[in-house]
Structures are given as structure tokens and as C-alpha cells.
Motif scaffolding. Structure first.
Motif, mmCIF file in Angstrom:
data_model
loop_
_atom_site.group_PDB
_atom_site.id
_atom_site.type_symbol
_atom_site.label_atom_id
_atom_site.label_comp_id
_atom_site.label_asym_id
_atom_site.label_seq_id
_atom_site.Cartn_x
_atom_site.Cartn_y
_atom_site.Cartn_z
ATOM 1 N N ILE A 152 4.779 -3.448 -6.156
ATOM 2 C CA ILE A 152 3.600 -3.995 -5.949
ATOM 3 C C ILE A 152 3.288 -5.361 -5.880
ATOM 4 C CG2 ILE A 152 1.051 -3.585 -5.904
ATOM 5 C CD1 ILE A 152 1.312 -0.544 -6.412
ATOM 6 N N HIS A 153 3.643 -5.815 -7.407
ATOM 7 C CA HIS A 153 3.373 -7.131 -7.718
ATOM 8 C C HIS A 153 4.294 -8.227 -7.033
ATOM 9 C CE1 HIS A 153 1.065 -7.461 -11.000
ATOM 10 N NE2 HIS A 153 1.314 -6.477 -12.016
ATOM 11 N N ARG B 221 1.035 -1.096 -0.008
ATOM 12 C CA ARG B 221 -0.115 0.005 0.022
ATOM 13 C C ARG B 221 0.837 1.387 0.191
ATOM 14 N NH1 ARG B 221 -5.240 1.194 2.232
ATOM 15 N NH2 ARG B 221 -5.339 2.166 0.176
ATOM 16 N N LEU B 222 2.211 1.009 0.640
ATOM 17 C CA LEU B 222 2.976 2.297 0.687
ATOM 18 C C LEU B 222 3.439 2.481 -0.969
ATOM 19 C CD1 LEU B 222 4.526 4.124 2.825
ATOM 20 C CD2 LEU B 222 6.351 2.448 2.557
ATOM 21 N N SER B 223 4.048 1.363 -1.664
ATOM 22 C CA SER B 223 3.938 1.343 -2.934
ATOM 23 C C SER B 223 3.028 2.207 -3.920
ATOM 24 C CB SER B 223 4.529 0.284 -3.634
ATOM 25 O OG SER B 223 5.409 -0.413 -2.781
ATOM 26 N N GLU B 224 1.824 1.818 -3.475
ATOM 27 C CA GLU B 224 0.618 2.357 -4.051
ATOM 28 C C GLU B 224 0.439 3.829 -4.019
ATOM 29 O OE1 GLU B 224 -3.380 0.585 -2.862
ATOM 30 O OE2 GLU B 224 -3.757 2.607 -2.561
ATOM 31 N N LYS B 225 0.730 4.186 -2.697
ATOM 32 C CA LYS B 225 0.588 5.445 -2.254
ATOM 33 C C LYS B 225 1.694 6.484 -3.035
ATOM 34 C CE LYS B 225 0.608 8.452 1.883
ATOM 35 N NZ LYS B 225 0.925 8.105 3.146
ATOM 36 N N ASN B 226 2.623 5.857 -3.071
ATOM 37 C CA ASN B 226 3.874 6.477 -3.825
ATOM 38 C C ASN B 226 3.574 6.609 -5.495
ATOM 39 O OD1 ASN B 226 5.520 6.881 -1.624
ATOM 40 N ND2 ASN B 226 6.597 5.117 -2.210
ATOM 41 N N TYR B 227 2.939 5.550 -5.957
ATOM 42 C CA TYR B 227 2.789 5.603 -7.289
ATOM 43 C C TYR B 227 1.761 6.901 -7.630
ATOM 44 C CZ TYR B 227 0.516 4.270 -11.764
ATOM 45 O OH TYR B 227 0.043 4.254 -13.009
ATOM 46 N N PHE B 228 0.563 6.721 -6.812
ATOM 47 C CA PHE B 228 -0.304 7.636 -6.906
ATOM 48 C C PHE B 228 0.033 9.152 -6.647
ATOM 49 C CE2 PHE B 228 -3.512 4.412 -6.472
ATOM 50 C CZ PHE B 228 -4.142 4.391 -7.534
ATOM 51 N N LEU B 229 1.108 9.220 -5.790
ATOM 52 C CA LEU B 229 1.616 10.501 -5.427
ATOM 53 C C LEU B 229 2.593 11.108 -6.459
ATOM 54 C CD1 LEU B 229 0.992 12.204 -2.786
ATOM 55 C CD2 LEU B 229 3.272 11.481 -1.749
ATOM 56 N N TYR B 230 3.704 10.219 -6.947
ATOM 57 C CA TYR B 230 4.633 10.614 -7.847
ATOM 58 C C TYR B 230 4.611 9.981 -9.471
ATOM 59 C CZ TYR B 230 6.937 11.353 -3.113
ATOM 60 O OH TYR B 230 6.949 11.583 -2.011
ATOM 61 N N LYS B 231 3.368 9.110 -9.333
ATOM 62 C CA LYS B 231 3.140 8.511 -10.758
ATOM 63 C C LYS B 231 4.364 7.995 -11.270
ATOM 64 C CE LYS B 231 -0.674 11.903 -11.317
ATOM 65 N NZ LYS B 231 -0.446 12.420 -10.183
ATOM 66 N N ASP B 232 4.965 7.397 -10.527
ATOM 67 C CA ASP B 232 6.287 6.666 -10.958
ATOM 68 C C ASP B 232 5.739 5.323 -11.365
ATOM 69 O OD1 ASP B 232 8.696 5.370 -11.255
ATOM 70 O OD2 ASP B 232 9.634 5.816 -9.283
ATOM 71 N N GLY C 266 -7.492 -2.189 -1.730
ATOM 72 C CA GLY C 266 -6.054 -2.088 -0.572
ATOM 73 C C GLY C 266 -6.657 -1.961 0.482
ATOM 74 N N ARG C 267 -7.292 -0.860 1.073
ATOM 75 C CA ARG C 267 -7.823 -0.901 2.364
ATOM 76 C C ARG C 267 -8.650 -2.076 2.920
ATOM 77 N NH1 ARG C 267 -12.034 0.613 5.036
ATOM 78 N NH2 ARG C 267 -13.326 0.628 2.979
ATOM 79 N N GLN C 268 -9.426 -2.590 2.081
ATOM 80 C CA GLN C 268 -10.115 -3.856 2.499
ATOM 81 C C GLN C 268 -9.287 -4.837 2.616
ATOM 82 O OE1 GLN C 268 -13.263 -5.061 -0.017
ATOM 83 N NE2 GLN C 268 -14.473 -3.495 0.511
ATOM 84 N N LEU C 269 -7.977 -5.209 1.889
ATOM 85 C CA LEU C 269 -6.828 -6.084 2.184
ATOM 86 C C LEU C 269 -6.346 -5.749 3.346
ATOM 87 C CD1 LEU C 269 -5.382 -6.640 -1.227
ATOM 88 C CD2 LEU C 269 -6.251 -8.353 0.369
ATOM 89 N N ARG C 270 -6.061 -4.603 3.927
ATOM 90 C CA ARG C 270 -5.309 -4.163 5.139
ATOM 91 C C ARG C 270 -6.296 -4.662 6.274
ATOM 92 N NH1 ARG C 270 -2.181 -3.389 8.172
ATOM 93 N NH2 ARG C 270 -2.378 -1.459 8.947
ATOM 94 N N GLU C 271 -7.466 -4.345 6.006
ATOM 95 C CA GLU C 271 -8.483 -4.418 7.305
ATOM 96 C C GLU C 271 -8.566 -5.994 7.544
ATOM 97 O OE1 GLU C 271 -12.433 -2.672 6.659
ATOM 98 O OE2 GLU C 271 -11.607 -0.623 7.062
ATOM 99 N N GLN C 272 -8.739 -6.776 6.448
ATOM 100 C CA GLN C 272 -8.859 -8.214 6.644
ATOM 101 C C GLN C 272 -7.630 -8.764 7.350
ATOM 102 O OE1 GLN C 272 -9.665 -9.198 2.490
ATOM 103 N NE2 GLN C 272 -11.921 -9.572 3.193
ATOM 104 N N SER C 273 -6.429 -8.264 6.838
ATOM 105 C CA SER C 273 -5.417 -8.881 7.494
ATOM 106 C C SER C 273 -5.000 -8.535 8.853
ATOM 107 C CB SER C 273 -3.894 -8.571 6.630
ATOM 108 O OG SER C 273 -3.449 -7.422 7.260
ATOM 109 N N ALA C 274 -5.511 -7.397 9.146
ATOM 110 C CA ALA C 274 -5.487 -6.869 10.511
ATOM 111 C C ALA C 274 -6.281 -7.425 11.473
ATOM 112 C CB ALA C 274 -5.776 -5.305 10.692
ATOM 113 N N SER C 275 -7.561 -7.765 10.926
ATOM 114 C CA SER C 275 -8.602 -8.381 11.631
ATOM 115 C C SER C 275 -8.050 -9.983 11.762
ATOM 116 C CB SER C 275 -10.100 -8.544 11.086
ATOM 117 O OG SER C 275 -10.133 -9.433 10.059
ATOM 118 N N LEU C 276 -7.174 -10.714 11.081
ATOM 119 C CA LEU C 276 -6.825 -11.782 11.052
ATOM 120 C C LEU C 276 -5.959 -11.878 12.445
ATOM 121 C CD1 LEU C 276 -6.695 -14.395 9.286
ATOM 122 C CD2 LEU C 276 -4.668 -13.718 8.088
ATOM 123 N N ILE C 277 -4.894 -10.912 12.377
ATOM 124 C CA ILE C 277 -4.140 -10.861 13.387
ATOM 125 C C ILE C 277 -4.954 -10.677 14.779
ATOM 126 C CG2 ILE C 277 -2.404 -9.571 14.511
ATOM 127 C CD1 ILE C 277 -1.406 -8.811 11.868
#
Lengths: 126, 468
Positions: free
Chosen positions: B71-72, B53-64, B133-144
Motif C-alpha cells: 500500500i505504501h 485498495r486491492l492490497s487494503e482489501k487483502n489486508y483486512f481480509l487475511y490480516k497479512d 480509500g473510497r473517496q480517493l478512488r472517486e476523486q481519481s475517477a472523476s478526474l478521468i
């Protein structure tokens, strides 16, 4: 000749009574006592030639009677009779100078013979 | 069941129980270890997704575009992790949620692939990717979260279970110990009671049910010992009687010799002086013979009564009468030792319910002891009877004016085999007397003063008229 005096000391009154009957029949004077103390007191008042005494009595031992008589008047003949016959008692009696020793039951004829024998050793002084 | 078997059984049960607790704890700790491993994996997955998600954020921010392969990479790592732990995940969050997680991951991958393809992104595309992405994070957090909760639950449950085990063990241990020891102590108390009685000369037996354990064996042994001692005592009593017969014989010679002599003398005079005797005298002589014969018969009868074993025979007895008769039995002993016997009897006494032969034996014992206590002539033995102050018991005293018993010996004189007479005594007379009086629910006491004499006091319950 005045009669010989005989004293009988035995707490069995029949003994005194029978000896008295038998000896008085032969002319002796007999006095009987059930207890040694009055008998010994009587000996001080009157002269007796023979004392016939039981060995075992309540107040005083016949041995004590023997000793008292032989200490005070050794000339008096003392004949011991006892129902409690033992060799020790007989030896003790003769050691204390008893003149004869009879075990009950006593044969009166033997007793008479004994008294006569003893009296003939000493003439009557009565 | 034998005590040793009980102890072995108890130990086996305890070991089995410890094994159960061990197995339970092992299983729970194993589970906990698995859970903690899984939490670690889940945290790894979570970290991957966070990086993604950090990479995703970077991508949207710097369009790099170089952020997209990163991410892959993270997506693949995550997919690999899920694949590795598929079974655990399925168990932890359920099939449905796992499918949802995987479909979200796939959706995210597709959206990222779409971004790569177009090189451009619309606002909607960005929104959708962010949402996935947000849902994925939520799911993994709820997993823990879920796994952590599971770990907590296991710990709490284990703690409760161990506490229950502890309480259970405590209760079982307390109950079995109580049952085990109370039974044992009951047995020990029964043994103690009889052992104490035996030491006092009462050869009792342990009654009731004999337990089938080691203490039961001890009880059986004590019972046979008590029986053996009892029969030995019987033999000793018999031999003691024979021994007293020896003492009596001297007296008997005197006692029989006198009437025999009397009869003999009367008969001799009767024969020798027959003609000189009056008819009254003759009658008197024959009466004397009869009287003396009766005297002999009585002596013989007394001897027989004393020597033969007696059965228990309780009857109403006038104590004064019994005192007189007992004295007659040993009168000759007084005669040959020149000791006086004095009767001081209360004229009106209530009767007592006793075994007359047994009490007579007690009197003979006490009188014999009294005579033995007086070595010299001139002493006296007093036999007194009276009613106790309350009027419920008859008191008999036998007092001598002998040497007395020292205070040191006094507490022991009722003990069996205690004798101050050395080899002359069996040490049983007073112990037997004590037993007899006790069997009559009576009391026997002794008081003594050195140089002044000894007094034995017996109390026997008076028999009241209304009890008959």
C-alpha cells in the motif's frame, strides 16, 4: 435644181430648231426629230441627202442610227455631233463610215461648209 | 484596381485565411494531445489507487501485514504522479479539489501508518481507511471523467469552428466571385455590344465610366480603334465621292455640253440672221439663252451639293420631291447608258422628317448601283413611293431590271467593303446607305432574283401632323 433635204436628229429640240432656221435660210429643206425611231421611219418615205445626228440619245444610240443608215442607204451623208466627245467615239464613228464628226458646241458656219462640201461630192438627185 | 492585383490580393487573403485555420487547428490538436496524455497519467494514477485498495482489501481480509508496504509503495507512486502533474491537475480539477485529494492521500497514509504501528485494527479504523480509500478512488475517477469531458468539448468546439470557417469561406468566396465576375462580365458585355456595332459599320464608342483595369484598357483600345476606323471611313467616303465624280464627269460633259451648244447655236443664228428675225424671234432667242444658262447653273449646283461634305440637317421633306431631285442628280448617267428611269409616285404622301442630303445620298447610291447592275441597253429603273399599309411610314422602292444578286451574296450586301463590282466599287455605298437609314429609325431591305432584277425597299417613319 431642187433643194437638198437635211434631217436633224437630236433630243435637244433647240439644236434642231437652230439648224433648221440657219439651213432653211440658205434654201435647204430641213426636218427635225427628237427620237431616232420616227426619223428612221421617215427616211424610208423620203429621200434625204444629209442626216445630222446626235451620238447619245435615250432610245437609240447615234451609232445605231449611223449603222442603220449606212446599211440601208450608204449614199446618205451622215454627220455626227456629240456633247460627249471622246477620241474613241470619233474613231468609232469614222470606222462606221460617218462623213464627219462635230463636238458640241457646234459652229453653224462650219456645219454649213461641211454640208456643202459633202453635197458637192455627190450631185443632187432630187 | 487592376484585375491582376485583385487576383493577387484574393490569393493572399485566401492563403492568410488558410494559415489562420491551420493555426487554430494546430492549437486545438495540441491541446487535445496534452489532454490525452493527461488522461493516460490520470488512468495510471487511478490504476495505482485501485491496486492500493486491492492490497487494503487483502489486508483486512487475511490480516497479512505484508500487504501494508505494498500500500505504501502505491501511495508513494500516486503521490509522485500527483507531484509530477501538479500543474495539470490544478488546471484540470482546481486547487481546492487537488488539496482535498492530497489531504485524503495524506490521511490514508497516516491511517495506514497507524495500522502498521499498532499491528491491530479496530472496526472504526478499518471503516475510516475504507472510507478514505473510497473517496480517493472517486476523486481519481472523476478526474478521468472530467478530462474525458474536456476532450469531447474540444472536439465538438473544433468541429463547430471548422464548420463555421467553411461557411464563412463559402460566403466570402461566393460574394467576391460574384462581385468580381459580374463587374468583369458587365465590362465584357459593353465591349461585345460595341464590337458587334463596329462589325456592322457603326463606329460607336463605349460610353460611360471606363473601369481602371485591364478590361478598361481594352475598352480604351477599342474606342481609339473605332475612332480611327470612323475617320478612315470618312476619308473613304470622300474618296468614294471623288470616284463617283469620275463616273459623273462623263455625264457632266454631256450635261453641260448640250446647254452650251444650245446657247452657242442660238447666238450664232441671232448674229447671222439678226435682220431676218422678227422681234418675237429675237426675244425668244434671248429667253432660250437665259433658260439654258439656268440649266447650266443647276448642273453645277447639283455637282457642288453632291461633292461637298454635309452637316446633319433634319427637316420636313416631301419624299416625292426628293425622289425627283435625286433622279435629276444622276439623270445624265441614265442618258449616257440608255437606261430608262420611271417615277411611280403616290400623289399624297405625308412629309418625313429627315436629313435631305443624307437620304439623297442613299438614293444616288441605289440609283448608281441600279445602273451598274444593268450592263445592256433597254433596262429600266423604277422609283416608287407609297404609304405603308398602317400609314405610319413612307415606303420608297428602287427597282432595277438588271442581272440580280445571287442568294449567296444577298445577306452581305450591306456589309462594309462588300462589293460585287470588283475594283470599281469601294463596297461602301450600301453600307453607308444602311447606316443613314438606320440613323433615321428607318429600315432598308433588299430582294433580288437572278436575271430579273433587284428591289431595294426603304421605310422611313412618316411625320404626323400632331407631332409637330
Amino acid at each position: 435644181m431642187a433643194a437638198y433635204r437635211i434631217m436633224v436628229i437630236d433630243d435637244e429640240n433647240i439644236v434642231g430648231k437652230m439648224i433648221k432656221t440657219a439651213f432653211e435660210h440658205d434654201g435647204y429643206i430641213v426636218e427635225t426629230f427628237l427620237n431616232p425611231k420616227p426619223a428612221l421611219a421617215r427616211l424610208k418615205e423620203e429621200k434625204f441627202h444629209v442626216v445630222i445626228t446626235d451620238l447619245k440619245m435615250k432610245d437609240m444610240d447615234g451609232m445605231g442610227v449611223l449603222k442603220t443608215i449606212k446599211d440601208e442607204s450608204p449614199e446618205i451623208k451622215v454627220i455626227m455631233i456629240t456633247a460627249f466627245a471622246s477620241l474613241d467615239a470619233a474613231v468609232e464613228a469614222f470606222r462606221r463610215n460617218a462623213n464627219d464628226f462635230f463636238a458640241k458646241p457646234v459652229k453653224i458656219s462650219d456645219l454649213k461648209a461641211c454640208v456643202q462640201r459633202l453635197l458637192h461630192e455627190t450631185p443632187s438627185q432630187g | 484596381m487592376k484585375l491582376v492585383h485583385k487576383i493577387i490580393l484574393g490569393n493572399v487573403l485566401a492563403i492568410m485565411f488558410i494559415a489562420v485555420v491551420y493555426a487554430f487547428s494546430y492549437q486545438k490538436l495540441d491541446l487535445l494531445l496534452n489532454k490525452l496524455n493527461f488522461v493516460e497519467i490520470a488512468e495510471g494514477l487511478n490504476a495505482n489507487l485501485l491496486k492500493m485498495r486491492l492490497s487494503e482489501k487483502n489486508y483486512f481480509l487475511y490480516k497479512d501485514k505484508s500487504d501494508l508496504p505494498l500500500i505504501h509503495e502505491d501511495l508513494n507512486k500516486s503521490a509522485q504522479a500527483i507531484d509530477d502533474e501538479r500543474e495539470n491537475l490544478k488546471r484540470a480539477i482546481g486547487k481546492e479539489k487537488l488539496a482535498q485529494l492530497e489531504s485524503n492521500l495524506k490521511k490514508y497514509e497516516q491511517e495506514v501508518a497507524a495500522l502498521e504501528k499498532s499491528g491491530e485494527f479496530t472496526k472504526e479504523m478499518a471503516e475510516s481507511l475504507r472510507e478514505t480509500g473510497r473517496q480517493l478512488r472517486e476523486q481519481s475517477a472523476s478526474l478521468i471523467q472530467l478530462e474525458r469531458e474536456a476532450v469531447n468539448r474540444i472536439i465538438v468546439a473544433s468541429r463547430r469552428a471548422l464548420f463555421s470557417f467553411f461557411c464563412f469561406v463559402l460566403a466570402i468566396a461566393a460574394t467576391t466571385s460574384y462581385l468580381f465576375f459580374s463587374k468583369m462580365f458587365r465590362s465584357l458585355r459593353r465591349i461585345e455590344k460595341v464590337a458587334t456595332a463596329i462589325s456592322k459599320g457603326n463606329f460607336n464608342k463605349i460610353g460611360g465610366k471606363i473601369p481602371n483595369d485591364e478590361l478598361g484598357s481594352v475598352m480604351t483600345a477599342i474606342n481609339s480603334m473605332s475612332e480611327e476606323l470612323g475617320s478612315r471611313l470618312e476619308q473613304l467616303i470622300q474618296s468614294r465621292k471623288l470616284a463617283s465624280m469620275g463616273v459623273l464627269t462623263a455625264g457632266v460633259a454631256h450635261e453641260l455640253g448640250n446647254p452650251l451648244n444650245n446657247i452657242s447655236m442660238v447666238a450664232q443664228n441671232y448674229l447671222a440672221l439678226y435682220d431676218d428675225l422678227s422681234p418675237e424671234d429675237r426675244l425668244d432667242y434671248m429667253q432660250t439663252v437665259l433658260d439654258q444658262t439656268e440649266r447650266i447653273r443647276r448642273v453645277v449646283q447639283n455637282l457642288l451639293d453632291f461633292s461637298k461634305p454635309k452637316k446633319t440637317d433634319f427637316q420636313m421633306v416631301d419624299m416625292n420631291q426628293l425622289a425627283k431631285e435625286s433622279l435629276k442628280l444622276v439623270q445624265n448617267m441614265f442618258d449616257v447608258t440608255c437606261i430608262e428611269s420611271k417615277l411611280e409616285l403616290e400623289p399624297t404622301l405625308p412629309p418625313v422628317f429627315i436629313d435631305r442630303h443624307k437620304i439623297e445620298e442613299v438614293f444616288v447610291n441605289l440609283l448608281t448601283n441600279a445602273v451598274h447592275a444593268m450592263s445592256t441597253c433597254g433596262g429600266a429603273v423604277y422609283i416608287r413611293t407609297r404609304l405603308e399599309e398602317k400609314g405610319d411610314s413612307v415606303v420608297i422602292e428602287v427597282e432595277d431590271t438588271g442581272e440580280g444578286i445571287s442568294a449567296e451574296f444577298l445577306p452581305h450586301i450591306f456589309d462594309p467593303f462588300f462589293s460585287t463590282k470588283g475594283t470599281e466599287g469601294t463596297g461602301l455605298g450600301l453600307s453607308i446607305s444602311y447606316g443613314i437609314i438606320k440613323n433615321h429609325n428607318g429600315k432598308i431591305d433588299v430582294k433580288s432574283q437572278i436575271g430579273k432584277g433587284t428591289t431595294f425597299t426603304i421605310q422611313l417613319p412618316a411625320h404626323r401632323q400632331e407631332e409637330i
